[in-house]
Write a protein that holds these residues in place. Structure first.
Motif, short mmCIF file in Angstrom:
data_model
loop_
_atom_site.label_atom_id
_atom_site.label_comp_id
_atom_site.label_asym_id
_atom_site.label_seq_id
_atom_site.Cartn_x
_atom_site.Cartn_y
_atom_site.Cartn_z
N ASN A 18 -22.38 -12.30 -2.71
CA ASN A 18 -23.23 -13.48 -2.56
C ASN A 18 -22.73 -14.74 -3.23
O ASN A 18 -23.40 -15.77 -3.16
N SER A 19 -21.58 -14.70 -3.89
CA SER A 19 -21.14 -15.88 -4.62
C SER A 19 -19.62 -15.91 -4.73
O SER A 19 -18.96 -14.87 -4.82
N PHE A 20 -19.08 -17.10 -4.79
CA PHE A 20 -17.65 -17.26 -5.02
C PHE A 20 -17.32 -17.21 -6.51
O PHE A 20 -16.18 -17.00 -6.88
N SER A 21 -18.29 -17.41 -7.35
CA SER A 21 -18.02 -17.38 -8.79
C SER A 21 -17.88 -15.94 -9.27
O SER A 21 -18.39 -15.00 -8.66
N ASP A 22 -17.19 -15.77 -10.38
CA ASP A 22 -16.94 -14.45 -10.93
C ASP A 22 -18.17 -13.90 -11.62
O ASP A 22 -18.98 -14.65 -12.18
N TYR A 23 -18.26 -12.59 -11.61
CA TYR A 23 -19.34 -11.90 -12.31
C TYR A 23 -19.03 -11.87 -13.80
O TYR A 23 -17.92 -11.53 -14.20
N LYS A 24 -20.00 -12.21 -14.60
CA LYS A 24 -19.83 -12.16 -16.05
C LYS A 24 -20.19 -10.76 -16.52
O LYS A 24 -21.34 -10.33 -16.42
N GLU A 25 -19.20 -10.03 -16.99
CA GLU A 25 -19.41 -8.64 -17.43
C GLU A 25 -20.53 -8.57 -18.47
O GLU A 25 -20.60 -9.37 -19.38
N GLY A 26 -21.39 -7.61 -18.28
CA GLY A 26 -22.48 -7.39 -19.21
C GLY A 26 -23.74 -8.19 -18.93
O GLY A 26 -24.74 -8.01 -19.62
N SER A 27 -23.71 -9.06 -17.94
CA SER A 27 -24.88 -9.92 -17.71
C SER A 27 -26.08 -9.12 -17.20
O SER A 27 -27.22 -9.40 -17.56
N SER A 87 -25.66 -5.04 -0.22
CA SER A 87 -25.55 -4.35 1.07
C SER A 87 -25.07 -5.23 2.21
O SER A 87 -24.41 -4.75 3.13
N VAL A 88 -25.40 -6.51 2.18
CA VAL A 88 -24.97 -7.45 3.23
C VAL A 88 -24.51 -8.73 2.55
O VAL A 88 -25.26 -9.32 1.77
N PRO A 89 -23.29 -9.16 2.83
CA PRO A 89 -22.82 -10.40 2.20
C PRO A 89 -23.55 -11.63 2.74
O PRO A 89 -24.11 -11.60 3.84
N SER A 90 -23.53 -12.67 1.96
CA SER A 90 -24.15 -13.92 2.42
C SER A 90 -23.27 -14.52 3.51
O SER A 90 -22.08 -14.21 3.63
N ILE A 91 -23.84 -15.42 4.29
CA ILE A 91 -23.07 -16.08 5.35
C ILE A 91 -21.96 -16.93 4.75
O ILE A 91 -20.90 -17.10 5.33
N MET A 92 -22.18 -17.41 3.55
CA MET A 92 -21.18 -18.21 2.85
C MET A 92 -19.92 -17.38 2.58
O MET A 92 -18.81 -17.87 2.70
N ILE A 93 -20.10 -16.11 2.26
CA ILE A 93 -18.98 -15.23 1.97
C ILE A 93 -18.40 -14.65 3.26
O ILE A 93 -17.19 -14.61 3.46
N ALA A 94 -19.25 -14.18 4.16
CA ALA A 94 -18.81 -13.51 5.37
C ALA A 94 -18.31 -14.48 6.44
O ALA A 94 -17.46 -14.13 7.25
#
Length: 133
Positions: A18-27, A87-94
């Motif tokens: 759902n996002s282009f930004s990276d996941y912050k571990e532990g969030s 389960s389903v990517p956002s349209i922005m990603i897909a």
């Protein structure tokens, strides 16, 4: 029972979908801990009220039971929410080409259903202990 490692994996996948930004571990773990801390504070206030009322020990045991039940349910709920989001990517990603509109609609409906099952009602039960009696 689910553990926090599974929560982190599900949250990481949801972020990627759902996002282009990276996941912050532990969030996700931190989010879960904040929920638990809030529940523990509510339980502590309820125990304090019961002590002031000289209530039987069983009432405090009920607070402890509800607190543990909340923690388990909240972890399961968060995992379900993140798993659904992944389960389903956002349209922005897909991208718009061949975007699975029907699957996305089902995902959104499932998310709404999940939010209706949020275990916050357990916290309200804890907050009510010792107030009405």
């Amino acid at each position: 029972m689910l553990d926090l490692q599974v929560l982190e994996q599900n949250a990481h996948r949801a972020k990627e979908a759902n996002s282009f930004s990276d996941y912050k571990e532990g969030s996700a773990t931190e989010e879960y801990r904040r929920y638990c801390e809030s529940a523990e504070q509510a339980a502590e206030h309820a125990r304090k009220r019961l002590k002031e009322m000289n209530a039987p020990a069983e009432r405090s045991e009920k607070v402890d039971y509800l607190l543990e039940r909340y923690k388990v349910k909240k972890l399961e709920w968060l995992n379900d929410v993140y798993r659904n989001r992944a389960s389903v990517p956002s349209i922005m990603i897909a991208g718009p080409s061949n975007f699975p509109v029907h699957k996305k609609e089902k995902q959104i409906a499932r998310e709404k259903s999940l939010y209706e099952k949020d275990p916050e009602y357990i916290i309200e039960k804890i907050r009510g202990i010792g107030i009405d009696s």
